[in-house]
Scaffold this active site. Sequence first.
Site, PDB file in Angstrom:
ATOM      1  N   CYS A 173      35.819 -33.678 -61.744  1.00 12.02           N
ATOM      2  CA  CYS A 173      34.909 -32.386 -60.717  1.00 12.02           C
ATOM      3  C   CYS A 173      33.994 -31.948 -60.980  1.00 12.02           C
ATOM      4  O   CYS A 173      33.047 -31.967 -61.659  1.00 12.02           O
ATOM      5  CB  CYS A 173      35.698 -31.172 -61.048  1.00 12.02           C
ATOM      6  SG  CYS A 173      37.342 -31.662 -60.157  1.00 12.02           S
ATOM      7  N   HIS A 216      37.516 -34.030 -67.133  1.00 12.08           N
ATOM      8  CA  HIS A 216      37.405 -32.832 -66.085  1.00 12.08           C
ATOM      9  C   HIS A 216      35.626 -32.394 -66.247  1.00 12.08           C
ATOM     10  O   HIS A 216      34.990 -33.421 -66.813  1.00 12.08           O
ATOM     11  CB  HIS A 216      37.280 -31.818 -67.706  1.00 12.08           C
ATOM     12  CG  HIS A 216      39.050 -31.759 -67.403  1.00 12.08           C
ATOM     13  ND1 HIS A 216      39.819 -30.769 -65.871  1.00 12.08           N
ATOM     14  CD2 HIS A 216      39.597 -31.369 -68.427  1.00 12.08           C
ATOM     15  CE1 HIS A 216      41.082 -31.271 -66.290  1.00 12.08           C
ATOM     16  NE2 HIS A 216      40.766 -30.973 -67.548  1.00 12.08           N
TER      17      HIS A 216
END
Length: 480
Positions: free
Chosen positions: A359, A316
């Site tokens: 991301c 992440h």
Amino acid sequence: MTSQGQSLNSTLDDNCQVNFRGTLLTIDSYLGDQDVERLKFLCRDSIAPKNLEKCSSALDIFDYLMAEERLSEEDPSFLAELLYIIKQKVLLRHLRYTKEQVEHWLPGRRKVSPFRNLLYELSEDISSENLKSMIFLLRESIPKVQMTSLSFLAYLEKQDKIDEDNLTLLEDLCKKIVPNLMRKIDKYKREKASQVGAPPVAKETESLHQGEKELFSHSDINQLLGALPETAVYRMDRKHRGLCVVVNNHSFTSLSKRPGTNKDAECLKRVFQWLGFSVHIYVNVTKGRLEEVLQQFQTHPDHADGDCFVFCVLTHGKFGAVYSSDGNLIPIRQIMSHFTAQQCPALAHKPKLFFIQACQGEEIQPSVSIEADAVNPEHVPPSLQDSVPVEADFLLGLATVPGYVSFRHVEEGSWYIQSLYNHLKDLVPRQEDILSILTAVNDDVSRQADKRGKKKQMPQPAFTLRKKVVFPVPQEELLL
């Protein structure tokens, strides 16, 4: 043969013909208007211009190709080549081909001319803004109608402003507006010259050479061409290709799991081992463990005899940083700084490639099978280049541009890593450099979307490379 036997054979032939046309009808149902435009362009050498103008669908094109005996049930290879070129590789199965089979026979059986291929590849890299600039420069000789990059190039060709032996106008446009496309034009000219055994000449100067005595033999010409200066390339001939580190975070103490990431890690392992790297994978890495891994590879003795270094992170993230498995945010720049020439002298002047699947900003509500690798987004991202150390020989490949999410299929892996894997596998054997490969990855990922067609993604590289990174072609094929 009896009339009954002839009738049976005729019936079987009719059934085969119907079945093949049914296959073409199925393929047509998957092709959109842009695909039809691409097919028409690629068939400009195979279908008469007046007939090509009448084509409004793929079925029309298929009909003309069958009439010209370029397409049949017995030999659908030309259509397979066309589908491969326009990146509709999934449709090859309807012709009973695999992507790997086409790639195997294509170099020796290519039916689309090198010139046509060149123009198509150039069109893929001419953005709408680039096209506007080109049309502006040629406004007096270009009709005031809406044009795509393909129709623009087709118009130049139709007006005899460019052809396979005369690319002067196109070179001038590219030099002024898209200089990086000159690499493809130069490559085309070198290959064409090596095939005919003489340097390329413009049509208007061809007549000067008629009847003149040959000054150089074919072997002399090839030797001279081989001696021409090439763009500098990093060394890839040391004892080892190098080390590849993969940090694969699937489970977190306070963040959601990342299903599908193990598929990415396995693909990275396979492709970089195929390229000659020694691959080391670390799973669910905490902040403390990551620091240990960075220290270990910062001082690793194998760097001295290695050509290159690769570091991949699957986790992440948000802009400019990635999450450890225990929920700590680590700046990408901090990770890369361990491998500067000052911190890691053994990697000085060698390419250091970092690939980040995470991301880099605003989270989007995912669909059922697509997830976003985003956490607590920042809405005003700084420059991506801020993540790259201020010294030479670094490349940072991010799954998405600043401020946006990257997508990961919960079973098939992430769009970015899967595309990187496929394009390394496909383009390294063609001796493409890493930036060209990442450009192809950008194009591939940008064309993908979720099931509803609403969620898109665009990767972005940043680099301080001084030379081209061209991996030697492996001796063995990378099997799926």
